[in-house]
Design a protein around this motif. Structure first.
Motif, PDB file in Angstrom:
ATOM      1  N   PHE A 189       0.820  -1.222   0.000  1.00 10.78           N
ATOM      2  CA  PHE A 189       0.000   0.000   0.000  1.00 10.78           C
ATOM      3  C   PHE A 189       0.851   1.269   0.000  1.00 10.78           C
ATOM      4  CE2 PHE A 189      -3.101  -2.940   1.973  1.00 10.78           C
ATOM      5  CZ  PHE A 189      -4.208  -2.679   1.190  1.00 10.78           C
ATOM      6  N   ALA A 190       0.764   2.040  -1.058  1.00  8.74           N
ATOM      7  CA  ALA A 190       1.443   3.340  -1.128  1.00  8.74           C
ATOM      8  C   ALA A 190       0.388   4.373  -1.495  1.00  8.74           C
ATOM      9  CB  ALA A 190       2.544   3.306  -2.185  1.00  8.74           C
ATOM     10  N   LEU A 216       2.826   3.483   2.828  1.00 12.74           N
ATOM     11  CA  LEU A 216       4.052   3.996   2.207  1.00 12.74           C
ATOM     12  C   LEU A 216       3.728   5.291   1.477  1.00 12.74           C
ATOM     13  CD1 LEU A 216       5.230   0.679   0.504  1.00 12.74           C
ATOM     14  CD2 LEU A 216       6.172   1.675   2.597  1.00 12.74           C
ATOM     15  N   THR A 217       4.748   6.100   1.266  1.00 11.06           N
ATOM     16  CA  THR A 217       4.604   7.259   0.387  1.00 11.06           C
ATOM     17  C   THR A 217       5.331   6.948  -0.931  1.00 11.06           C
ATOM     18  OG1 THR A 217       6.659   8.274   1.102  1.00 11.06           O
ATOM     19  CG2 THR A 217       4.676   8.824   2.378  1.00 11.06           C
ATOM     20  N   ALA A 218       5.042   7.754  -1.933  1.00  8.67           N
ATOM     21  CA  ALA A 218       5.755   7.595  -3.211  1.00  8.67           C
ATOM     22  C   ALA A 218       7.260   7.795  -2.994  1.00  8.67           C
ATOM     23  CB  ALA A 218       5.212   8.607  -4.220  1.00  8.67           C
ATOM     24  N   ASP A 219       7.616   8.690  -2.061  1.00  2.00           N
ATOM     25  CA  ASP A 219       9.044   8.920  -1.793  1.00  2.00           C
ATOM     26  C   ASP A 219       9.709   7.678  -1.184  1.00  2.00           C
ATOM     27  OD1 ASP A 219       9.027  11.491  -2.786  1.00  2.00           O
ATOM     28  OD2 ASP A 219       8.682  12.438  -0.834  1.00  2.00           O
ATOM     29  N   ASP A 220       8.962   6.922  -0.362  1.00  6.06           N
ATOM     30  CA  ASP A 220       9.532   5.677   0.193  1.00  6.06           C
ATOM     31  C   ASP A 220       9.919   4.730  -0.945  1.00  6.06           C
ATOM     32  OD1 ASP A 220       9.055   6.447   2.885  1.00  6.06           O
ATOM     33  OD2 ASP A 220       7.018   5.625   2.824  1.00  6.06           O
ATOM     34  N   ASP A 239      14.224  -8.941  -6.952  1.00  5.00           N
ATOM     35  CA  ASP A 239      12.854  -8.628  -6.557  1.00  5.00           C
ATOM     36  C   ASP A 239      12.852  -8.048  -5.151  1.00  5.00           C
ATOM     37  OD1 ASP A 239      10.150  -8.458  -6.526  1.00  5.00           O
ATOM     38  OD2 ASP A 239       9.768 -10.586  -6.800  1.00  5.00           O
ATOM     39  N   MET A 240      12.424  -6.815  -5.031  1.00  4.61           N
ATOM     40  CA  MET A 240      12.353  -6.176  -3.715  1.00  4.61           C
ATOM     41  C   MET A 240      10.876  -5.956  -3.374  1.00  4.61           C
ATOM     42  SD  MET A 240      13.689  -2.477  -2.476  1.00  4.61           S
ATOM     43  CE  MET A 240      15.412  -2.798  -2.185  1.00  4.61           C
ATOM     44  N   VAL A 241      10.430  -6.616  -2.310  1.00  3.59           N
ATOM     45  CA  VAL A 241       9.045  -6.448  -1.845  1.00  3.59           C
ATOM     46  C   VAL A 241       9.081  -5.465  -0.690  1.00  3.59           C
ATOM     47  CG1 VAL A 241       7.018  -7.601  -0.888  1.00  3.59           C
ATOM     48  CG2 VAL A 241       8.493  -8.815  -2.508  1.00  3.59           C
ATOM     49  N   ILE A 242       8.318  -4.390  -0.795  1.00  3.17           N
ATOM     50  CA  ILE A 242       8.398  -3.325   0.220  1.00  3.17           C
ATOM     51  C   ILE A 242       6.980  -2.922   0.628  1.00  3.17           C
ATOM     52  CG2 ILE A 242       8.985  -1.769  -1.709  1.00  3.17           C
ATOM     53  CD1 ILE A 242      10.128   0.152   0.306  1.00  3.17           C
ATOM     54  N   VAL A 243       6.719  -3.053   1.921  1.00  2.36           N
ATOM     55  CA  VAL A 243       5.356  -2.802   2.430  1.00  2.36           C
ATOM     56  C   VAL A 243       5.413  -1.867   3.634  1.00  2.36           C
ATOM     57  CG1 VAL A 243       4.427  -5.046   1.691  1.00  2.36           C
ATOM     58  CG2 VAL A 243       5.478  -4.839   3.948  1.00  2.36           C
ATOM     59  N   TYR A 251      -3.170  -8.408   1.937  1.00  5.55           N
ATOM     60  CA  TYR A 251      -4.387  -7.691   2.354  1.00  5.55           C
ATOM     61  C   TYR A 251      -4.657  -7.693   3.852  1.00  5.55           C
ATOM     62  CZ  TYR A 251      -6.464 -12.381   1.936  1.00  5.55           C
ATOM     63  OH  TYR A 251      -6.737 -13.712   2.044  1.00  5.55           O
ATOM     64  N   VAL A 252      -3.753  -8.265   4.661  1.00  7.43           N
ATOM     65  CA  VAL A 252      -3.926  -8.188   6.117  1.00  7.43           C
ATOM     66  C   VAL A 252      -3.163  -6.967   6.623  1.00  7.43           C
ATOM     67  CG1 VAL A 252      -3.445  -9.305   8.335  1.00  7.43           C
ATOM     68  CG2 VAL A 252      -4.234 -10.672   6.379  1.00  7.43           C
ATOM     69  N   VAL A 253      -3.917  -6.009   7.157  1.00  4.31           N
ATOM     70  CA  VAL A 253      -3.321  -4.750   7.603  1.00  4.31           C
ATOM     71  C   VAL A 253      -3.750  -4.479   9.039  1.00  4.31           C
ATOM     72  CG1 VAL A 253      -3.212  -2.259   7.157  1.00  4.31           C
ATOM     73  CG2 VAL A 253      -3.432  -3.839   5.242  1.00  4.31           C
TER      74      VAL A 253
END
Ligand SMILES: NC(=O)c1ccc[n+]([C@@H]2O[C@H](COP(=O)([O-])OP(=O)(O)OC[C@H]3O[C@@H](n4cnc5c(N)ncnc54)[C@H](OP(=O)(O)O)[C@@H]3O)[C@@H](O)[C@H]2O)c1
Length: 258
Positions: A189-190, A216-220, A239-243, A251-253
């Protein structure tokens, strides 16, 4: 060490969100920029701002990545001017709608498949041969956590991002024998215009996506992409997964609803 300075970086979908944040970040690091999107007025405003802040002049083009002829024209103009990108950020993309597959709108499906998959292919096909010819380059594709796990009503968007993951893997195999790198950066989610686009302009519904946690922000994401691009040539992030920390899987937040 700054290995971004002086590089020519082509960013698709640079008019908003992650693409625009990458443009700002790379300009601050001293890169030269090529910025593509459909909303060229926004590119012009961004470019004026970058000129003022960093004395960077960017090459701009109005390009719909779904339009193969337009992509080929813009790429041809670049190459004819001696501007082969060192880095291609395949960022242009979108989700359109969110519904059960049996209730989905095929127009939304076309928009996602044509942009996220065929658009990325159009741009890659136009730019990558020039990188291969001079044995230098780095392609960074914007995947998503949606390309790692499906979520309810994500169906076609999930399919496109699973497809982007397959393409990143495949591209990396196909450039074997050259020093070219292919990386995928896959955000969760950004908060950008992404959800507003997904919900066809419904700003309240878009806002609710990010309620109760810090997205996340676009800057992150631009930070993560800058890290990947700045690595020495013998190092490739596949592959970098960043959350956001609150996002525990696709979908679990952890939402604070109080
Ligand atoms: N935000 C998230 O939570 C998130 C998470 C994972 C992955 N992503 C991925 O990150 C990428 C950027 O999304 P964002 O979050 O920055 O969303 P955004 O703020 O809506 O930006 C999307 C960008 O893509 C461009 N674009 C869309 N369709 C295009 C087309 N046909 N031709 C050229 N450019 C096009 C848009 O420019 P124009 O409309 O001016 O053409 C815009 O600059 C996408 O690939 C998205 O799937 C986002």
């Amino acid at each position: 060490m700054n290995r971004i300075e002086g590089k020519l970086i082509l960013i698709t979908g640079a008019s908003s969100g992650i693409g625009a944040a990458c443009a700002r970040r790379f300009a601050a690091e001293g890169a030269k920029l090529v910025l593509w999107a459909r909303r060229v007025d926004r590119l012009e405003r961004l470019s004026a701002d970058l000129r003022e802040r960093h004395a960077t002049s960017a090459l701009l083009a109005q390009v719909d990545v779904r339009d193969r002829a337009a992509v080929n024209r813009a790429a041809g103009d670049l190459v004819a001017g001696g501007h082969v990108p060192d880095v291609l950020i395949n960022n242009a993309g979108l989700a359109s709608g969110m519904s059960k597959i049996h209730e989905g709108d095929p127009e939304d499906w076309d928009r996602m498949i044509d942009t996220n998959l065929k658009g990325l292919l159009n741009v890659t096909r136009a730019i990558l041969p020039h990188m291969v010819a001079r044995r230098r380059g780095h392609v960074v594709n914007l995947g998503s956590t949606a390309g790692h796990m499906t979520y309810p009503q994500g169906n076609v968007y999930n399919a496109t991002k699973y497809g982007v993951r397959a393409l990143s893997e495949g591209m990396n195999l196909d450039v074997a024998g050259t020093p070219i790198r292919v990386s995928s950066v896959d955000p969760g989610f950004a908060e950008t215009e992404f959800s507003e686009v997904r919900f066809h302009g419904d700003a309240a519904r878009a806002k609710a996506v990010y309620r109760g946690f810090q997205p996340l922000t676009a800057d992150d994401i631009a930070d993560a992409i800058a890290y990947v691009v700045n690595l020495p040539e013998h190092v490739n992030v596949l592959d970098m997964v960043i959350v956001p920390t609150a996002q525990r899987n696709v979908y679990v937040v952890d939402r604070n609803e109080s």
